[in-house]
Design an enzyme around this catalytic site. Structure first.
Site, PDB file in Angstrom:
ATOM      1  N   LYS A 252     -66.073   8.056  15.445  1.00  0.00           N
ATOM      2  CA  LYS A 252     -66.023   8.580  16.807  1.00  0.00           C
ATOM      3  C   LYS A 252     -67.301   9.326  17.160  1.00  0.00           C
ATOM      4  O   LYS A 252     -67.951   9.928  16.312  1.00  0.00           O
ATOM      5  CB  LYS A 252     -64.822   9.513  16.988  1.00  0.00           C
ATOM      6  CG  LYS A 252     -64.766  10.677  16.017  1.00  0.00           C
ATOM      7  CD  LYS A 252     -63.521  11.538  16.251  1.00  0.00           C
ATOM      8  CE  LYS A 252     -63.426  12.651  15.222  1.00  0.00           C
ATOM      9  NZ  LYS A 252     -62.298  13.566  15.478  1.00  0.00           N
TER      10      LYS A 252
ATOM     11  N   HIS B 233     -60.822   4.597  22.293  1.00  0.00           N
ATOM     12  CA  HIS B 233     -60.066   5.790  22.679  1.00  0.00           C
ATOM     13  C   HIS B 233     -61.068   6.800  23.239  1.00  0.00           C
ATOM     14  O   HIS B 233     -62.067   7.089  22.575  1.00  0.00           O
ATOM     15  CB  HIS B 233     -59.391   6.435  21.465  1.00  0.00           C
ATOM     16  CG  HIS B 233     -58.548   5.510  20.651  1.00  0.00           C
ATOM     17  ND1 HIS B 233     -57.185   5.685  20.511  1.00  0.00           N
ATOM     18  CD2 HIS B 233     -58.861   4.423  19.905  1.00  0.00           C
ATOM     19  CE1 HIS B 233     -56.712   4.743  19.712  1.00  0.00           C
ATOM     20  NE2 HIS B 233     -57.702   3.968  19.323  1.00  0.00           N
TER      21      HIS B 233
ATOM     22  N   CYS C 284     -52.016   6.621  22.718  1.00  0.00           N
ATOM     23  CA  CYS C 284     -52.590   5.300  22.449  1.00  0.00           C
ATOM     24  C   CYS C 284     -51.558   4.191  22.184  1.00  0.00           C
ATOM     25  O   CYS C 284     -51.704   3.094  22.744  1.00  0.00           O
ATOM     26  CB  CYS C 284     -53.639   5.376  21.338  1.00  0.00           C
ATOM     27  SG  CYS C 284     -53.348   6.596  20.066  1.00  0.00           S
TER      28      CYS C 284
ATOM     29  N   ASP D 133     -56.707  11.166  29.129  1.00  0.00           N
ATOM     30  CA  ASP D 133     -56.790  10.156  28.073  1.00  0.00           C
ATOM     31  C   ASP D 133     -56.991   8.775  28.675  1.00  0.00           C
ATOM     32  O   ASP D 133     -56.361   8.422  29.671  1.00  0.00           O
ATOM     33  CB  ASP D 133     -55.484  10.187  27.271  1.00  0.00           C
ATOM     34  CG  ASP D 133     -55.646   9.676  25.865  1.00  0.00           C
ATOM     35  OD1 ASP D 133     -56.794   9.438  25.446  1.00  0.00           O
ATOM     36  OD2 ASP D 133     -54.626   9.519  25.180  1.00  0.00           O
TER      37      ASP D 133
ATOM     38  N   ARG E 172     -47.299  18.304  19.936  1.00  0.00           N
ATOM     39  CA  ARG E 172     -47.563  18.352  18.496  1.00  0.00           C
ATOM     40  C   ARG E 172     -47.012  19.659  17.945  1.00  0.00           C
ATOM     41  O   ARG E 172     -47.252  20.723  18.519  1.00  0.00           O
ATOM     42  CB  ARG E 172     -49.068  18.232  18.207  1.00  0.00           C
ATOM     43  CG  ARG E 172     -49.630  16.876  18.593  1.00  0.00           C
ATOM     44  CD  ARG E 172     -51.099  16.720  18.278  1.00  0.00           C
ATOM     45  NE  ARG E 172     -51.612  15.492  18.869  1.00  0.00           N
ATOM     46  CZ  ARG E 172     -52.895  15.143  18.912  1.00  0.00           C
ATOM     47  NH1 ARG E 172     -53.794  15.953  18.372  1.00  0.00           N
ATOM     48  NH2 ARG E 172     -53.275  14.017  19.478  1.00  0.00           N
TER      49      ARG E 172
ATOM     50  N   HIS F  79     -57.925   4.453  27.421  1.00  0.00           N
ATOM     51  CA  HIS F  79     -58.207   3.462  26.383  1.00  0.00           C
ATOM     52  C   HIS F  79     -58.819   2.240  27.052  1.00  0.00           C
ATOM     53  O   HIS F  79     -58.273   1.729  28.036  1.00  0.00           O
ATOM     54  CB  HIS F  79     -56.941   3.106  25.617  1.00  0.00           C
ATOM     55  CG  HIS F  79     -56.402   4.272  24.848  1.00  0.00           C
ATOM     56  ND1 HIS F  79     -55.505   5.169  25.397  1.00  0.00           N
ATOM     57  CD2 HIS F  79     -56.688   4.731  23.609  1.00  0.00           C
ATOM     58  CE1 HIS F  79     -55.233   6.112  24.509  1.00  0.00           C
ATOM     59  NE2 HIS F  79     -55.941   5.875  23.427  1.00  0.00           N
TER      60      HIS F  79
ATOM     61  N   GLN G 190     -53.646  15.415  28.103  1.00  0.00           N
ATOM     62  CA  GLN G 190     -54.982  14.867  27.857  1.00  0.00           C
ATOM     63  C   GLN G 190     -55.464  14.059  29.057  1.00  0.00           C
ATOM     64  O   GLN G 190     -54.674  13.397  29.725  1.00  0.00           O
ATOM     65  CB  GLN G 190     -54.964  13.951  26.632  1.00  0.00           C
ATOM     66  CG  GLN G 190     -54.664  14.645  25.321  1.00  0.00           C
ATOM     67  CD  GLN G 190     -54.634  13.656  24.169  1.00  0.00           C
ATOM     68  OE1 GLN G 190     -53.944  12.645  24.234  1.00  0.00           O
ATOM     69  NE2 GLN G 190     -55.383  13.949  23.124  1.00  0.00           N
TER      70      GLN G 190
END
Length: 670
Positions: free
Chosen positions: A497, A543, A362, A411, A391, A413, A409
């Site tokens: 979320k 997100h 992000c 992912d 991570r 945004h 991901q």
């Protein structure tokens, strides 16, 4: 005159009961069936023992086995206590610590007497039998309130050093409770300190509805510098039918374990040299590529723009975003100086600059948004990335593809105006719905609300939660059919979320997709656009992810399908296998025509019996086996064996190609 208490029941009726009455008395007054079925009580919203007296007028709801979630929590708590009592009865001198209920059972941490080795699997049958003996004895479970000093004295006198240590840290003046199993004035009684609640007696448990599963090492208070304990795990249920169903699910889960199937299907492997990261083999990476291509078609059609951002970013960026404070211990950090390898170890000065491998995408997407001036007409701007993240998960938490240190991901945004939020979230709900249905999943939608520790104002959180809630309503998903539920306190530190919880073929749930409505990060990272009024405004940042991570989603798919992936995802979609060597040339011709048609195909011309070949390719989960012999070569046909079906079908080669082409077409292209 005897004081009467007013006890209000869920149906609106009120019972008048003498002072000192208990929920059990109310159940008995209503009827003998309820008196027998009642396990505990909810008094003014608090779950309590059925025999604990009322303290005044109260609202009462009786808990029976029909209230499954609450009932299971109670019985599992009791099974844990019975486990500890059984261990101490069998091996006097065993020290007990704590034993909570878990998602599907219970455990208790104990320390074996010094005279014997730690407990092992060999001890479990004897412990189970002793537990059943305690349950069948129907020992009353009685609550008492003790002082802190009483607890300390008790545990020190009995050599319970762990319990004594814990009791010494309890606050003075707080109501501290213990529970007796059995009459404290008689031999065979047993005591543990516990907040409760508990069932009325051990006999309320089903002696055939639990099973001890395994043992593991544990440390007192979770600290590896403390004494090592043995953790004994069990599973506990309301009745034997539930236990049997659970054990069957475990058996099915073992058969479907993606790590086992990954080896058998030659998809991937894991090894210590890159612990927490995946070595994808050609067949496994074919699955990845198909998923990536599928998702790209979906996001292209949805108006997303794909980007690629750096793996390593300056720590100051993570500090500004707020992630440094929240995720620092889980981030892989890189100093700007290379240590001298001849030194004893790296010495990093306090003035050194630090970089970090990104744990999420992000902040990088905000930096892309900030390039150039954005107008209100540019919004919504949907930025997508197949973003590789790292991570530093604890070693013991890693689990195959399901939890890794390096993951990618799907992912995205969405930067949008306030008036666009509800519609953008609704569109995402509909996009996720179509994708999950393409993979054969049903799901539940849940709204995770603000946690206690969070960034942002209450006003912003109120708006964000209301917007997500309204979007689900507009998408028609805020219903029982979609498992709609709100989860207090489970939002991210920066945003509420929506979560998508998939249900797999054997009833397990997996939280995968999410969309979060964030007003915090655009503020912290100074993202803005020029509004219709010519002034600067903050965009709202949504997100979102659908797979969650490619690694985990592939693991879920493997287990959901027991390795029998849909034909369009299968790394090898067909194998042409010969019965006799005379058919080798024809088999090669068949394979070549299948390749021309776009089918991923292999030939098996080995001098092996056809039954051997069938078993081998079935184990590899190949969807279709095309068997050819001398007759098929002469007639231009193939005998098609479909995985999971008993009988083969003979058809012309053109018919087989048409069938396989249709099956191999991704669902969004049909």
């Amino acid at each position: 005159m005897t004081e009467l208490l007013k006890i209000s029941l869920p149906d609106g009726s009120v019972r008048e009961m003498p002072a000192g009455s208990t929920p059990a008395d109310v159940a008995a007054q209503i009827g003998p069936g309820l008196a027998k079925a009642a396990l505990a009580a909810k008094v003014d919203g608090e779950v309590r023992d059925i025999n604990r007296p009322f303290e005044g007028d109260a609202e009462l709801a009786l808990i029976t086995s029909r209230d499954e979630a609450e009932a299971l929590e109670l019985v599992r708590h009791d099974y844990a206590h019975v486990l500890a009592e059984a261990v101490q009865a069998l091996w006097p001198g065993t020290q007990i610590t704590f034993g909570p209920a878990t998602e599907d059972g219970f455990y208790y941490d104990v320390k074996a007497p010094d005279a014997r080795d730690p407990f092992s699997l060999d001890d479990l049958p004897a412990i189970e039998e002793k537990m059943r003996e305690i349950i069948r004895a129907d020992k009353p479970l009685r609550r008492e309130v003790w002082s802190r000093q009483q607890l300390i004295d008790r545990w020190q006198a009995e050599g319970e050093t762990f319990k004594a240590e814990w009791a010494q840290e309890l606050p003075e003046g707080e109501e501290l409770t213990v529970y007796w199993s059995g009459d404290p004035n008689e031999d065979g009684s047993w005591l543990d300190m516990c907040r409760g609640p508990h069932l009325a007696s051990t006999g309320k448990l089903d002696p055939q509805a639990f099973k001890l599963m395994r043992v593991a090492g544990a440390y007192w208070r979770g600290d590896q510098n403390n004494a090592q304990l043995t953790r004994i795990y069990g599973t506990g249920w309301l009745n034997k039918k539930q236990l049997d169903a659970h054990l069957h699910r475990l058996e099915e889960a073992a058969k479907r374990d993606h790590r086992k199937l990954g080896r058998e299907m030659d998809l991937f492997h894991l090894q210590e040299e890159a612990h927490g990261s995946v070595f994808w083999h050609p067949k496994g990476y074919l699955i990845w590529r198909e998923l990536e291509a599928y998702m790209r078609r979906k996001i292209d059609a949805g108006g997303y723009r794909e980007v690629k951002t750096p793996q390593v970013m300056d720590a100051r960026q993570w500090e500004q975003s707020g992630h440094w404070g929240k995720y620092r211990e889980n981030m892989f950090v890189i100093p700007d100086e290379v240590p001298n390898t001849e030194d004893e170890g790296p010495i990093i000065s306090g003035e050194a600059d630090w970089m970090a491998l990104k744990p999420m995408n992000c902040p990088a997407h905000v930096l892309i948004f900030r390039q150039g001036i954005k107008s209100y007409r540019d919004l919504p701007l949907r930025i997508y990335e197949n973003g590789c993240c790292h991570r530093n998960e604890p070693h013991g938490a890693l689990h195959g593809l399901m939890r890794v240190r390096q993951f990618t991901q799907d992912d995205a945004h969405i930067f949008c105006r306030e008036d666009q939020i509800v519609d953008e979230v609704r569109k995402f709900c509909e996009l996720a719905d179509g994708i999950y249905k393409d993979f054969g999943f049903s799901y539940a939608v849940k709204l995770a609300l603000r946690p206690e520790q969070r960034y942002g104002s209450d006003e912003d959180w109120d708006k964000a939660e209301a917007e997500l809630r309204q979007a689900v309503v507009d998408a028609g998903m805020a219903t029982e059919e979609y498992g709609w539920e709100e989860l207090p306190g489970e939002g991210a530190f920066y945003a509420p979320k929506l979560e998508w919880h998939l249900t797999d073929a054997i009833g397990r749930t997996w939280q995968v997709g999410t969309i979060q409505s964030d007003r915090v990060l655009p503020e912290r990272l100074d993202a803005s656009y020029v509004g219709e009024d010519g002034e600067k405004h903050r965009p709202v940042m949504l997100h979102r992810a659908i797979f969650g991570s490619y690694e985990r989603f592939i693991g879920i798919l493997i287990e959901h399908n027991a390795g029998r992936l849909p034909v369009w995802l299968a790394p090898v979609q067909a194998v042409v296998a010969t019965i006799v060597s005379d058919a080798d040339d024809y088999a090669e011709q068949v394979a070549e025509q299948l390749k021309v048609a776009g089918i991923r195909v292999e030939s098996d011309l080995r001098n092996e019996k056809i039954n051997y070949k069938v078993r081998e390719h079935s184990l590899a989960k190949v969807p279709h086996l095309l068997v050819v012999g001398k007759r098929e070569a002469e007639e231009g046909t193939v005998a098609v064996r479909t995985l999971g079906e008993q009988h083969q079908k003979t058809m012309s080669l053109d018919e087989a190609i048409a069938m396989l082409t249709e099956a191999a077409t991704p669902p969004d292209l049909r």
